[in-house]
Write a protein that holds these residues in place. Sequence first.
Motif, PDB file in Angstrom:
ATOM      1  N   UNK A 186       0.864  -1.178   0.000  1.00  0.00           N
ATOM      2  CA  UNK A 186       0.000   0.000   0.000  1.00  0.00           C
ATOM      3  C   UNK A 186       0.901   1.230   0.000  1.00  0.00           C
ATOM      4  N   UNK A 187       0.688   2.135  -0.953  1.00  0.00           N
ATOM      5  CA  UNK A 187       1.575   3.279  -1.149  1.00  0.00           C
ATOM      6  C   UNK A 187       0.779   4.578  -1.088  1.00  0.00           C
ATOM      7  N   UNK A 188       1.246   5.518  -0.277  1.00  0.00           N
ATOM      8  CA  UNK A 188       0.715   6.870  -0.257  1.00  0.00           C
ATOM      9  C   UNK A 188       1.894   7.844  -0.320  1.00  0.00           C
ATOM     10  N   UNK A 189       1.613   9.131  -0.349  1.00  0.00           N
ATOM     11  CA  UNK A 189       2.696  10.113  -0.345  1.00  0.00           C
ATOM     12  C   UNK A 189       3.393  10.183   1.003  1.00  0.00           C
ATOM     13  N   UNK A 190       2.745   9.705   2.054  1.00  0.00           N
ATOM     14  CA  UNK A 190       3.303   9.788   3.405  1.00  0.00           C
ATOM     15  C   UNK A 190       4.069   8.544   3.825  1.00  0.00           C
ATOM     16  N   UNK A 191       3.714   7.388   3.276  1.00  0.00           N
ATOM     17  CA  UNK A 191       4.384   6.153   3.653  1.00  0.00           C
ATOM     18  C   UNK A 191       4.070   5.072   2.637  1.00  0.00           C
ATOM     19  N   UNK A 192       4.817   3.980   2.737  1.00  0.00           N
ATOM     20  CA  UNK A 192       4.496   2.775   1.973  1.00  0.00           C
ATOM     21  C   UNK A 192       4.809   1.559   2.840  1.00  0.00           C
TER      22      UNK A 192
END
Length: 331
Positions: free
Chosen positions: A278-284
């Motif tokens: 799961x990838x977001x701009x804040x973490x993966x």
Amino acid sequence: MKRALLAFCMLFFTSVTCLFAQDIRFSQFYANKLYLNPALAGSTNYSNVSLNYRNQWPNLDLPYVTYSVSFDNFYEALNGGIGITVIQDDQGDGALKTTTFAGMYSFYLRINDDLIVRPAIQAAYMQKKVDWANLVFPDQVSPIYGSIFPHNTSGDPANRKKGGWDFSLGSIAYYKDYYFGIAAHHLAKPDLSFDDEQEDKLQTKITVHAGAEFVLGGRSRRYADNWILAPALLYQKQGDFSQMNYGLYASKSSMVFGLWFNQNFEPNYDSFIAMVGFVTERFKVAYSYDYAISKLIHTNTGAHEISFSFPLVADMNKRRKRIKAVRSPVF
């Protein structure tokens, strides 16, 4: 009795005239990018911290457990990336620990608007340590009453800690949506034997990896509804051991799925690696599982691996596009 057997095996193998150690293998190759290739240090537009955990053969009472933490960033004043990483591998409930501290620098060389080359150098210090505290040796065990005797330490190695310096080189080139990398680790072949009269050299490891990204439908990656496929290859050889990995990543929006086939030519150990992230701009974050398909399927339960990383930026929306980032998989 299993711990007694472990202690016996350890003493047996450390008594062999010449040993050749091998590296740890992570399944999420690009989630631990500095371990894969030092040229990937500073390969994104922001500083990054990565944490990795691997538990191999957890059905054993004493599995192989590995931890790693790393940091990397691109520095305009140096025209390159700096990375540091710490890795600890525990065998036999911590009876044998190997710790590596590594620092690396990758140089950013822009050939033209589409072709980028990043050569890199790495220096590391490795330490192997033996801890007898939780072990039971064969001379302590009575066939009837169990562990009742004191251990005779006369045959134990006098030095239970051994360290050595190591050096590695790496490079990666990427053209539009294609990339190719090569790395040579352990050029110094550090000797980590506890006996000064014997050798336990860590053999040079050669890594070759390549891949590409394709957007289905031909539209931009900015469209969250588009699927992105990323086929990849990774070949590694260390001493007499070699393996080929064939992989494919598929991502859409924040979800990433991966499937790898791992082929070890000797001793013919093959496995599949399934991954979800799961990838977001804040973490993966990602989880993967190694599933053995060879004869070892009846003797182990594969390996679990978890990775977590996050950028160190105050405002992701204001970060500058300082470099052309590598189009390598996120995991």
